[in-house]
Design a protein around this motif. Structure first.
Motif, PDB file in Angstrom:
ATOM      1  N   UNK A 338      51.410  52.373  41.359  1.00 10.36           N
ATOM      2  CA  UNK A 338      52.558  53.250  41.144  1.00 10.36           C
ATOM      3  C   UNK A 338      53.812  52.468  40.793  1.00 10.36           C
ATOM      4  N   UNK A 339      54.847  53.172  40.330  1.00 11.13           N
ATOM      5  CA  UNK A 339      56.062  52.499  39.847  1.00 11.13           C
ATOM      6  C   UNK A 339      56.874  51.831  40.942  1.00 11.13           C
ATOM      7  N   UNK A 340      56.704  52.220  42.197  1.00 17.51           N
ATOM      8  CA  UNK A 340      57.503  51.638  43.268  1.00 17.51           C
ATOM      9  C   UNK A 340      57.007  50.297  43.745  1.00 17.51           C
ATOM     10  N   UNK A 341      55.903  49.807  43.180  1.00 20.09           N
ATOM     11  CA  UNK A 341      55.308  48.539  43.631  1.00 20.09           C
ATOM     12  C   UNK A 341      55.196  47.596  42.435  1.00 20.09           C
ATOM     13  N   UNK A 342      55.648  46.366  42.607  1.00 20.48           N
ATOM     14  CA  UNK A 342      55.539  45.334  41.575  1.00 20.48           C
ATOM     15  C   UNK A 342      54.231  44.576  41.777  1.00 20.48           C
ATOM     16  N   UNK A 343      53.442  44.462  40.714  1.00 19.19           N
ATOM     17  CA  UNK A 343      52.182  43.722  40.764  1.00 19.19           C
ATOM     18  C   UNK A 343      52.357  42.408  40.021  1.00 19.19           C
ATOM     19  N   UNK A 344      52.088  41.304  40.699  1.00 18.24           N
ATOM     20  CA  UNK A 344      52.273  39.967  40.130  1.00 18.24           C
ATOM     21  C   UNK A 344      50.939  39.227  40.146  1.00 18.24           C
ATOM     22  N   UNK A 345      50.599  38.550  39.044  1.00 23.48           N
ATOM     23  CA  UNK A 345      49.354  37.778  38.967  1.00 23.48           C
ATOM     24  C   UNK A 345      49.690  36.320  38.722  1.00 23.48           C
ATOM     25  N   UNK A 346      49.166  35.436  39.556  1.00 23.04           N
ATOM     26  CA  UNK A 346      49.414  33.995  39.463  1.00 23.04           C
ATOM     27  C   UNK A 346      48.066  33.290  39.396  1.00 23.04           C
ATOM     28  N   UNK A 347      47.682  32.884  38.193  1.00 22.20           N
ATOM     29  CA  UNK A 347      46.392  32.223  38.012  1.00 22.20           C
ATOM     30  C   UNK A 347      46.548  30.723  37.887  1.00 22.20           C
ATOM     31  N   UNK A 348      45.720  29.965  38.608  1.00 25.08           N
ATOM     32  CA  UNK A 348      45.741  28.512  38.497  1.00 25.08           C
ATOM     33  C   UNK A 348      45.323  28.109  37.083  1.00 25.08           C
ATOM     34  N   UNK A 349      46.076  27.220  36.419  1.00 25.28           N
ATOM     35  CA  UNK A 349      45.776  26.890  35.014  1.00 25.28           C
ATOM     36  C   UNK A 349      44.438  26.184  34.820  1.00 25.28           C
ATOM     37  N   UNK A 350      43.950  25.483  35.809  1.00 26.72           N
ATOM     38  CA  UNK A 350      42.677  24.754  35.684  1.00 26.72           C
ATOM     39  C   UNK A 350      41.655  25.323  36.673  1.00 26.72           C
ATOM     40  N   UNK A 351      41.586  26.630  36.757  1.00 27.37           N
ATOM     41  CA  UNK A 351      40.745  27.264  37.762  1.00 27.37           C
ATOM     42  C   UNK A 351      39.263  26.999  37.491  1.00 27.37           C
ATOM     43  N   UNK A 352      38.555  26.634  38.546  1.00 25.83           N
ATOM     44  CA  UNK A 352      37.110  26.427  38.433  1.00 25.83           C
ATOM     45  C   UNK A 352      36.398  27.770  38.236  1.00 25.83           C
TER      46      UNK A 352
END
Length: 619
Positions: A338-352
């Motif tokens: 929903x609009x009241x929640x901010x969703x953030x994605x942080x992916x490791x650049x060298x992820x196994x």
């Protein structure tokens, strides 16, 4: 021999180790060893079975198990290693090594000094032992190389050692060392238990002596103490039984409640459909059909969650780029939150990469994000993050994992958090803090089961008023994930284009009828068999068969996997599609299916069946 090998097929003699390793998968081998060890009540026989298992795993000629003596033992050998059991050693060697001093030269004492496994590939090439009495003893015995694995207690104390010795230079394989570690863990638990039981027996003996003295002083007092002890034991047993029944009642009660609701929806909708058809009111049938299908899908979802909790769901793992999966879900999660929640994605650049079932991981992450959303009624932030983590033995032991490389994907929220009392129950089935009707209480238990079935673990951290973080640890996979991962579930119904023939084997008449009708509508020629005997007869005939579709659990002496393997011997080009309601060990064997074999989990949609059949026949 102590009888350990009685658990294996007769042709797997201890001397034929390579044949045993070929015939038994590691999982089956460890299971057989575990069953044999757990069922052994005699302490001496238990030590023998542990050593025999180590010899069986490594193919060595000799094996020993030692106990680290402590001053509490009262034998005057504190700090030395006492020989508990020897495999293959002559009598004079057993006497020579009955007590081993830390000053001696061997893999045992080296492991004692290092505090970890010691491997000596060749005693003749080890400078420290040259010219010593120990080397002469090894030569007389015929020992040329050795490895020793420490036995550690749950709280990190050294209990003893398991050693295997060879009559020629040898370095154990990584597979052998891995299996030895698993054996050592169980052996340490059993050794710790026997030590505790011995201490308990000593305490009981002291108590008996004290009781005898008290009996001499006061027979009446002794009788009252005995009666009170019996009452306490009975009360303790009643409490344990009550706790067991409470857990069973919670599980069965939750199942009965949910399935009764679902069955009422399905049976009611079917009954009204039948009435409307009889009344000629066909325009009203559609909504009842939609209701029945919706309830059936919810029942299937509930069943899958239960199977995930019990770690018996069917998984189809593949090398997966979890960053790609996570970024691909971001939009769906944002719409759901929903609009009241901010969703953030942080992916490791060298992820196994991870070797995991993609759809089940997506389902787990979505469940965690839904829980996070519900914990933030006034809005907040959901953060999905991936990291690479190497876990030392101490860190891995803290979350019940082996040491090694792990990929961690976590979901963190800024919600209400959980108290320690709630956190203690979050992985229990049907436990929920939501109002009745707003949650099954299977989400976190499903994630817990899925992670463990995938070789990983789940860890939860939460603070009231600050938020919660749930982390899923998955073992690192050393094969890179494909950039264009194929998802068969997205395929539409694929009809037969060449009039292929399908052999359908299922012992359930209703399921067989429905599958035959579906495949027939798609244009395939369907041949039916009700058991493995009839199926094998058709496979041996001259009938043209392009694809075998078989249930896993079949009557007739063969399961679905065995039937497929027999069919491949007769028809090497034939493809196989297994249909199953849970993760049958007979299907997966060593963990993966062979080329040309796929699995479809019951229940499934017509589109999914058509897509899988077309996919297999197109290869």
């Amino acid at each position: 021999m102590t009888g350990l090998y009685a658990a294996f097929p007769p042709d797997l003699a201890p001397g034929n180790v390579s044949a045993a390793q070929t015939a038994l998968s590691d999982i089956e081998l460890l299971h057989s060893i575990s069953v044999s060890l757990i069922g052994e009540q005699d302490r001496e026989a238990l030590y023998g079975k542990i050593v025999d298992a180590a010899v069986f795993i490594t193919g060595s000629q000799f094996g020993t198990m030692q106990l680290l003596c402590t001053p509490e033992h009262g034998a005057g050998h504190g700090g030395e290693l006492q020989l508990l059991y020897a495999h293959g050693l002559p009598a004079e060697a057993v006497g020579f090594w009955h007590y081993v001093s830390p000053a001696a030269y061997s893999s045992c004492t080296l492991a004692l000094k290092l505090g970890q496994r010691a491997i000596i590939p060749d005693f003749e090439q080890w400078a420290d032992i040259a010219g010593t009495e120990d080397l002469l003893a090894f030569r007389r015995t015929g020992i040329r190389s050795a490895q020793t694995t420490p036995l550690m207690s749950r709280d990190g104390h050294l209990l003893g050692m398991i050693s295997t010795h060879w009559n020629k230079p040898h370095h154990p394989s990584e597979r052998d060392l891995r299996l030895l570690d698993i054996l050592a863990r169980q052996a340490a638990d059993l050794l710790e238990r026997t030590i505790a039981e011995e201490a308990l027996r000593e305490v009981e003996e002291q108590q008996r002596q004290t009781a005898a003295r008290l009996r001499e002083l006061n027979e009446t007092l002794e009788q009252r103490v005995a009666e009170r002890t019996a009452e306490l034991m009975q009360a303790e047993e009643k409490l344990r039984q009550s706790q067991k029944m409470e857990a069973v009642g919670q599980l069965t009660g939750g199942l009965a409640h949910d399935f009764n609701n679902l069955l009422t929806s399905i049976s009611g909708a079917l009954e009204l459909m039948n009435r409307r058809i009889g009344q000629g009111r066909l325009s009203e049938v559609d909504r009842y059909m939609v209701a029945a299908q919706s309830a059936a899908k919810r029942a299937a979802s509930l069943t899958h969650r239960l199977l995930a909790f019990s770690r018996r769901q069917t998984l189809e793992p593949h090398a997966t780029n979890v960053n790609t999966l996570m970024y691909g879900m971001a939009e769906l999660i944002q719409r759901t939150a929903g609009p009241g929640i901010v969703v953030e994605t942080l992916g490791s650049p060298e992820l196994w990469p991870a070797f995991v079932d993609k759809s089940q991981l997506e389902n787990a992450l979505l469940n965690l994000c839904l829980n996070a959303r519900d914990a933030m009624p006034d809005g907040g932030r959901i953060t999905l993050e991936t990291t690479n983590q190497w876990m030392s033995r101490e860190a891995a032991r803290g979350i019940d994992l082996p040491e090694g490389d792990y990929l961690c994907v976590s979901v963190r929220d800024t919600g209400t958090g959980m108290s320690p009392d709630v956190m203690a129950h979050v992985f229990e089935p049907f436990f929920t803090t939501k109002p009745i009707g707003q949650g099954t209480g299977l989400g976190l238990s499903m994630i817990y089961g899925f992670a463990q079935q995938s070789g990983g673990q789940v860890q939860i951290q939460s603070t009231v008023g600050e938020g919660t973080q749930v982390s899923i640890y998955l073992p690192r996979h050393h094969v890179e994930a494909s950039q264009d991962e194929h998802d068969a579930a997205d395929e539409s119904v694929a009809a037969s284009q060449l009039g292929e023939t399908v052999l359908l084997v299922d012992d359930e008449p209703t399921v067989r009828m429905l599958l035959a009708d579906v495949l027939g509508e798609l244009g395939y020629t369907v041949i039916e068999a009700a058991d493995s005997v009839a199926g094998l007869k058709l496979l041996r005939s001259d009938v043209h068969i392009d694809l075998l579709v078989t249930d896993v659990g079949l009557p007739g002496g063969m399961n679905g996997r065995q039937l497929a393997e027999a069919g491949l011997q007769l028809r090497p080009q034939m493809k196989t599609l297994f249909i199953t309601g849970y993760a049958e060990s007979a299907v997966f064997g060593g963990g993966q299916l062979e080329d040309g074999m796929h699995v479809l989990t019951k229940p499934f949609a017509v589109d999914a069946l058509g897509g899988r059949v077309r996919e297999l026949l197109a290869k």
